[in-house]
Design an enzyme around this catalytic site. Structure first.
Site, PDB file in Angstrom:
ATOM      1  N   CYS A   1       7.220   5.109   8.325  1.00  0.00           N
ATOM      2  CA  CYS A   1       6.313   4.512   7.454  1.00  0.00           C
ATOM      3  C   CYS A   1       7.036   4.673   5.898  1.00  0.00           C
ATOM      4  CB  CYS A   1       4.922   5.580   7.241  1.00  0.00           C
ATOM      5  SG  CYS A   1       4.182   5.073   5.797  1.00  0.00           S
TER       6      CYS A   1
ATOM      7  N   ASN B   1       4.684   7.409  14.805  1.00  0.00           N
ATOM      8  CA  ASN B   1       5.099   6.804  13.505  1.00  0.00           C
ATOM      9  C   ASN B   1       6.220   7.442  12.889  1.00  0.00           C
ATOM     10  OD1 ASN B   1       5.079   5.537  10.765  1.00  0.00           O
ATOM     11  ND2 ASN B   1       3.053   6.069  10.257  1.00  0.00           N
TER      12      ASN B   1
ATOM     13  N   ASN C   1       6.954  -1.636  11.265  1.00  0.00           N
ATOM     14  CA  ASN C   1       6.021  -1.114  10.217  1.00  0.00           C
ATOM     15  C   ASN C   1       6.375  -1.874   9.193  1.00  0.00           C
ATOM     16  OD1 ASN C   1       4.534   0.886   9.091  1.00  0.00           O
ATOM     17  ND2 ASN C   1       5.367   2.565  10.138  1.00  0.00           N
TER      18      ASN C   1
ATOM     19  N   ILE D   1      -0.491   4.756   0.638  1.00  0.00           N
ATOM     20  CA  ILE D   1      -1.615   5.472   0.701  1.00  0.00           C
ATOM     21  C   ILE D   1      -1.183   6.985   1.159  1.00  0.00           C
ATOM     22  CG2 ILE D   1      -3.639   6.266   2.473  1.00  0.00           C
ATOM     23  CD1 ILE D   1      -3.959   3.108   2.761  1.00  0.00           C
ATOM     24  N   GLY D   2       0.026   7.145   1.562  1.00  0.00           N
ATOM     25  CA  GLY D   2       0.654   8.401   1.630  1.00  0.00           C
ATOM     26  C   GLY D   2       0.213   9.055   2.888  1.00  0.00           C
ATOM     27  N   LEU D   3      -0.066   8.328   3.921  1.00  0.00           N
ATOM     28  CA  LEU D   3      -0.449   8.900   5.309  1.00  0.00           C
ATOM     29  C   LEU D   3      -1.655   9.982   5.067  1.00  0.00           C
ATOM     30  CD1 LEU D   3       3.085   9.385   7.199  1.00  0.00           C
ATOM     31  CD2 LEU D   3       1.414   7.391   7.570  1.00  0.00           C
TER      32      LEU D   3
ATOM     33  N   ASN E   1       0.726  -1.123   0.077  1.00  0.00           N
ATOM     34  CA  ASN E   1      -0.146   0.020   0.169  1.00  0.00           C
ATOM     35  C   ASN E   1       0.799   1.289  -0.029  1.00  0.00           C
ATOM     36  OD1 ASN E   1      -0.437   1.675   2.792  1.00  0.00           O
ATOM     37  ND2 ASN E   1       0.216  -0.291   3.271  1.00  0.00           N
TER      38      ASN E   1
END
Length: 300
Positions: free
Chosen positions: A124, A121, A187, A69-71, A67
């Site tokens: 990512c 986080n 992660n 999603i780009g946060l 994935n």
């Protein structure tokens, strides 16, 4: 039998919703808890809204999902409104990110009153530019982020680390030295990609993304095992947990709880109850009276 605790946060069982899956709205967080999870982690959010990448952002591959999603998130102010609606009995972990120690600290402080713990986080592998994705690959930057957040909040802090480093033990040590109360390992792995052989183009709009799911579990278990031997703070294991056998591996490696994410795509929210039932039966058969007895057993 299944009760445990992380940083004095009492959990009815050691399964926790991982960040990024069904964690954007209070209604889904409440549903996951009612469905059997011991605690929930929100989707990662930042001070300001972030649109993330355009679709497609997720693609299934052998052994899991990639994935990018780009946060994406609506920003901390919108998230505060959702967190107010989470049922009071739900142990809630708020996942935050930022491009600097100051942004992490501000985001964490903004939601502290609604959270039992803050998860940082810093790791990512598919974050957009300016989202601090590489912080967790640098022990000094990790130290600065954790220190800033610890100065800003009074609730416990867990630092979520990336496997995409030469020595995760070094990064874990920096987080612990800076005051992190717990660690979340790991992660997503990567970045990885998948190419459409009909169009000869990457399937994801960002081309690359982080891989999660069963295929990364051996890496995650190894990371937990290595870090457990070098730190004195509790670990939450995450990466490919789909059944009670996976949970047992993480506990034996040194985790006190396991986070579950991608498995929801395969088995639905009922996966938490399934894992717990299997874990309880395993413990009874093997003579374990508590989860704590299992933590780190692979090191004995």
């Amino acid at each position: 039998m299944l009760e445990t605790s992380i940083c004095n946060i009492e959990l009815r069982n050691p399964t926790i919703l991982a960040a990024g899956v069904m964690g954007s709205m209070a209604s889904s967080l409440n549903r996951i808890y009612r469905g059997g999870a011991g605690a929930v982690v929100t989707k990662s959010f930042s001070l300001r809204p972030n649109p993330g990448y355009r679709n497609p952002t997720t693609v299934e591959v052998t052994g899991g999902v990639i994935n990018a999603i780009g946060l994406s998130n609506p920003g901390v102010e919108a998230f505060r409104e959702e967190l107010k609606l989470v049922d009071e009995e739900v142990p809630l972990i708020a996942s935050v990110y930022g491009a600097s120690p100051e942004e992490f600290a501000s985001a964490a402080a903004s939601v502290e009153e609604y959270a039992d713990m803050i998860e940082l986080n810093v790791s990512c592998p598919h974050a957009m530019a300016g989202c601090g994705a590489s912080i967790g690959q640098d022990p000094e930057l990790t130290f600065r982020v954790v220190s800033a957040v610890k100065d800003a909040v009074d609730v416990p802090v867990s630092t979520k680390l990336t496997p995409n480093v030469t020595d995760i033990v070094e990064i874990a040590g920096s987080a612990e030295e800076a005051g992190s109360d717990a660690l979340t390992l790991i992660n997503s792995l990567g970045p990885g990609m998948k190419i459409d052989i009909k169009t000869a183009r990457p399937i994801l709009s960002n081309a690359f993304g982080g891989m999660s799911g069963p295929a990364i579990k051996p890496v995650a278990v190894r990371c937990v095992y290595d870090v457990y031997r070098s730190v004195d703070i509790p670990i939450m294991g995450v990466g490919g947990v789909r059944d009670f056998q996976d949970a047992v591996e993480f506990l034996f490696a040194g985790a006190r709880a396991v986070q579950v994410g991608t498995a929801i795509m395969y088995d639905g929210p009922e996966v938490f109850m399934k894992i717990c039932r299997g874990l309880e039966a395993f413990m009874m058969a093997e003579g374990f009276s508590s989860v704590d007895e299992m933590v780190g057993l692979a090191h004995d």
